[in-house]
Design a protein around this motif. Structure first.
Motif, PDB file in Angstrom:
ATOM      1  N   GLY A   1      37.253  37.668  25.137  1.00 55.89           N
ATOM      2  CA  GLY A   1      36.106  37.079  25.940  1.00 55.89           C
ATOM      3  C   GLY A   1      36.264  36.522  27.235  1.00 55.89           C
ATOM      4  N   ARG A   2      37.590  36.809  27.889  1.00 61.21           N
ATOM      5  CA  ARG A   2      37.844  36.353  29.264  1.00 61.21           C
ATOM      6  C   ARG A   2      37.913  37.491  30.162  1.00 61.21           C
ATOM      7  NH1 ARG A   2      43.338  33.254  27.885  1.00 61.21           N
ATOM      8  NH2 ARG A   2      43.580  34.830  26.440  1.00 61.21           N
ATOM      9  N   PRO A   3      37.551  37.492  31.533  1.00 54.71           N
ATOM     10  CA  PRO A   3      37.510  38.457  32.308  1.00 54.71           C
ATOM     11  C   PRO A   3      38.854  38.308  33.027  1.00 54.71           C
ATOM     12  CG  PRO A   3      36.391  36.759  33.247  1.00 54.71           C
ATOM     13  CD  PRO A   3      36.543  36.214  32.003  1.00 54.71           C
ATOM     14  N   SER A   4      39.165  39.382  33.928  1.00 52.90           N
ATOM     15  CA  SER A   4      40.689  39.358  34.326  1.00 52.90           C
ATOM     16  C   SER A   4      40.631  40.356  35.807  1.00 52.90           C
ATOM     17  CB  SER A   4      41.748  40.018  33.520  1.00 52.90           C
ATOM     18  OG  SER A   4      41.230  41.049  33.245  1.00 52.90           O
ATOM     19  N   VAL A   5      41.889  40.128  36.567  1.00 57.61           N
ATOM     20  CA  VAL A   5      41.837  41.219  37.350  1.00 57.61           C
ATOM     21  C   VAL A   5      43.421  41.783  37.152  1.00 57.61           C
ATOM     22  CG1 VAL A   5      40.511  39.932  39.317  1.00 57.61           C
ATOM     23  CG2 VAL A   5      43.102  39.204  38.939  1.00 57.61           C
ATOM     24  N   SER A   6      43.501  43.068  37.508  1.00 56.98           N
ATOM     25  CA  SER A   6      44.864  43.514  37.315  1.00 56.98           C
ATOM     26  C   SER A   6      45.233  44.572  38.604  1.00 56.98           C
ATOM     27  CB  SER A   6      44.830  44.373  36.055  1.00 56.98           C
ATOM     28  OG  SER A   6      43.567  45.348  35.943  1.00 56.98           O
ATOM     29  N   LEU A   7      46.697  44.672  38.624  1.00 56.67           N
ATOM     30  CA  LEU A   7      46.906  45.807  39.677  1.00 56.67           C
ATOM     31  C   LEU A   7      46.909  47.112  38.922  1.00 56.67           C
ATOM     32  CD1 LEU A   7      48.365  43.264  40.676  1.00 56.67           C
ATOM     33  CD2 LEU A   7      50.245  44.376  41.286  1.00 56.67           C
ATOM     34  N   PRO A   8      46.581  47.977  39.723  1.00 54.18           N
ATOM     35  CA  PRO A   8      46.249  49.626  38.971  1.00 54.18           C
ATOM     36  C   PRO A   8      47.506  49.901  38.279  1.00 54.18           C
ATOM     37  CG  PRO A   8      45.752  49.545  41.325  1.00 54.18           C
ATOM     38  CD  PRO A   8      46.391  48.163  41.101  1.00 54.18           C
ATOM     39  N   TRP A   9      47.335  51.029  37.332  1.00 52.36           N
ATOM     40  CA  TRP A   9      48.200  51.358  36.534  1.00 52.36           C
ATOM     41  C   TRP A   9      48.039  53.226  36.825  1.00 52.36           C
ATOM     42  CZ3 TRP A   9      52.426  49.740  33.219  1.00 52.36           C
ATOM     43  CH2 TRP A   9      53.133  51.029  32.577  1.00 52.36           C
ATOM     44  N   PRO A  10      48.684  53.563  37.802  1.00 47.88           N
ATOM     45  CA  PRO A  10      48.543  54.824  38.030  1.00 47.88           C
ATOM     46  C   PRO A  10      49.243  55.903  36.761  1.00 47.88           C
ATOM     47  CG  PRO A  10      50.028  54.090  39.333  1.00 47.88           C
ATOM     48  CD  PRO A  10      49.354  52.835  38.844  1.00 47.88           C
ATOM     49  N   SER A  11      48.552  57.089  36.510  1.00 43.64           N
ATOM     50  CA  SER A  11      49.169  57.631  35.444  1.00 43.64           C
ATOM     51  C   SER A  11      50.147  58.920  36.300  1.00 43.64           C
ATOM     52  CB  SER A  11      48.213  58.560  34.857  1.00 43.64           C
ATOM     53  OG  SER A  11      47.237  57.595  34.116  1.00 43.64           O
ATOM     54  N   LEU A  12      51.010  59.152  35.497  1.00 45.44           N
ATOM     55  CA  LEU A  12      51.921  60.248  35.867  1.00 45.44           C
ATOM     56  C   LEU A  12      51.140  61.562  36.130  1.00 45.44           C
ATOM     57  CD1 LEU A  12      55.528  59.307  34.209  1.00 45.44           C
ATOM     58  CD2 LEU A  12      54.523  58.692  36.438  1.00 45.44           C
ATOM     59  N   GLU A  13      51.728  62.316  36.885  1.00 53.56           N
ATOM     60  CA  GLU A  13      51.299  63.686  37.140  1.00 53.56           C
ATOM     61  C   GLU A  13      52.314  64.746  36.461  1.00 53.56           C
ATOM     62  OE1 GLU A  13      49.442  66.773  40.378  1.00 53.56           O
ATOM     63  OE2 GLU A  13      49.710  64.636  40.892  1.00 53.56           O
ATOM     64  N   PHE A  14      51.706  65.491  35.557  1.00 54.64           N
ATOM     65  CA  PHE A  14      52.708  66.501  34.752  1.00 54.64           C
ATOM     66  C   PHE A  14      52.914  67.772  35.659  1.00 54.64           C
ATOM     67  CE2 PHE A  14      53.807  69.539  31.531  1.00 54.64           C
ATOM     68  CZ  PHE A  14      55.017  68.910  30.914  1.00 54.64           C
TER      69      PHE A  14
END
Length: 425
Positions: free
Chosen positions: A409-422
């Motif tokens: 029930g709590r909002p948040s902020v986050s640093l991006p989690w980029p996906s690896l490129e195969f």
């Protein structure tokens, strides 16, 4: 986590109680890395097909891939019937190098059975250096002479004066995380250890024995036993010192199979380990897991995974794509767990909104700096994401993610989690 008031912010007040670090990157509730030793992988074609199935959604011998993010290991000197860097052809070596550069080979599984000298290690590292291939995770292999554990894995790699000594070369090259044989049956690390889930009523004798073994490890850890010290706090990572005095981070792996840590640790049996119940318990516990297995130990090279294994990976993919389990490589999981331990957070409120500043703790291990990759995914619960700003070492995070409330029930902020490129071939 240490929360304190920033020293140089004017017209601000401390708001530590309004900021809380979320243990797992938003929106996930657990983290999992499939940490596969490549033992007995027959050739580069099987290795590549396994990686394609796990990391892409393209057509494979086992049907459409599951589109996860899964790493793998490599070694160098092995008998000719096993895939290894020196054993394969030029195309195989280029495949390995491409997967290292993309982050999909992220672990060095010793230098191999036939690498017994410092010169063997130097030859391998020179080749990696020459091709700009960086690895930061080491995994002991069998009883290879170059192993770094003197007890479980019977290695001499950190024993100064031994012909197999290489720890100085290997850590100078960039290895900072090491696995030295520690495996647990406890489902979910970096949370309070619980033995529930180990006992299986359909296999009462074998699972009861596994339960008793894990209970004994915990008791021995509390009594100060060095061999089982990691089992007490149930943490993925700890700082440790090799025999030559070099500091590294040691990590523990998990095999939650009811039969014990060495049961079904193979590609031919992975469906008996990655069960719905195990995944459910991992999510329920909100823990992390570095899964111990050997995906290259298979029955049919034409289709490395059987139907049960394919179903289990598709179940894992469902948990990932629905935002329950963040599936990533061993290196990325270890870096994140380390970042959670080694950052310091200051939070203040001024006219521009809530300010969060992330810095590295002063008591972190020397010569082992946290990278931007390690900080990816860091998430903070805050009262008003729209008016929250985050800096890392004084630099503003420009692509900060502002998240709606999660299951708490709590909002948040986050640093991006980029996906690896195969990589493509």
């Amino acid at each position: 986590m240490i929360l304190h008031q920033a020293a140089d912010v004017k017209a601000s007040r401390q708001v530590d109680s309004q900021v809380q670090l979320r243990p797992i990157p938003h929106p996930y509730q657990a983290m999992l890395a499939i940490c596969s030793d490549l033992d007995e992988t027959p050739d580069r074609r099987v290795y590549w097909e396994i990686m394609r199935f796990l990391n892409t959604t393209g057509d494979t011998a086992m049907g459409p891939g599951v589109g996860l993010e899964v790493g793998n290991t490599i070694y160098f000197d092995m008998p000719p019937d096993q895939f290894a860097y020196w054993n394969t052809d030029d195309a195989g070596r280029e495949m390995v190098r491409a997967l290292i550069r993309s982050g999909h080979i992220d672990c060095l599984h010793s230098y191999g059975d036939l690498a017994t000298t410092r010169e063997d290690a130097a030859k391998a590292l020179d080749d990696l250096d020459r091709h700009d291939c960086r690895l930061e995770v080491w995994i002991d292999h069998g009883t290879a002479a170059t192993n770094l554990d003197p007890d479980i894995m019977q290695g001499h790699g950190d024993e100064v004066g031994h012909t197999a000594y290489h720890a100085d070369l290997t850590t100078d090259y960039g290895i900072q995380y090491v696995w030295r044989g520690r495996v647990t049956s406890v489902i979910g690390q970096d949370v309070r250890p619980r033995l529930c889930g180990i006992f299986d009523g359909t296999h009462p004798i074998a699972s009861g024995r596994t339960l008793l073994k894990e209970a004994a490890k915990s008791r021995l850890a509390r009594a100060g036993n060095a061999k089982y010290a990691m089992h007490g706090p149930n943490e993925t990572l700890r700082r440790t010192t090799l025999r030559d005095g070099r500091g590294v981070y040691e990590f523990m792996r998990c095999n939650p199979h009811w039969g014990g840590v060495s049961s079904c640790d193979q590609g031919r049996h992975i469906g008996e380990v990655l069960t719905r119940d195990v995944l459910h318990r991992l999510v329920e516990r909100e823990g992390s897991c570095v899964l111990y297995t050997h995906l290259g130990k298979i029955d049919d090279p034409r289709a490395p995974f059987d139907e049960e294994a394919v179903r289990s990976f598709r179940c894992l993919a469902d948990a990932f794509h629905s935002g329950q389990i963040l599936v990533t490589t061993t290196r990325r999981l270890l870096g994140y767990r380390r970042a959670v331990r080694e950052i310091e957070v200051a939070s203040t409120l001024d006219d521009s909104g809530l300010q969060i500043d992330v810095t590295a703790r002063a008591d972190r291990m020397p010569d082992s700096a946290l990278s931007a990759t390690d900080l990816a995914g860091l998430t903070f619960y805050v009262p008003d994401p729209a008016n929250t700003h985050v800096t890392v070492a004084g630099k503003t995070v420009g692509d900060l993610k502002r998240n709606a409330p999660d299951c708490t029930g709590r909002p948040s902020v986050s640093l991006p989690w980029p996906s690896l490129e195969f990589p493509t071939r």
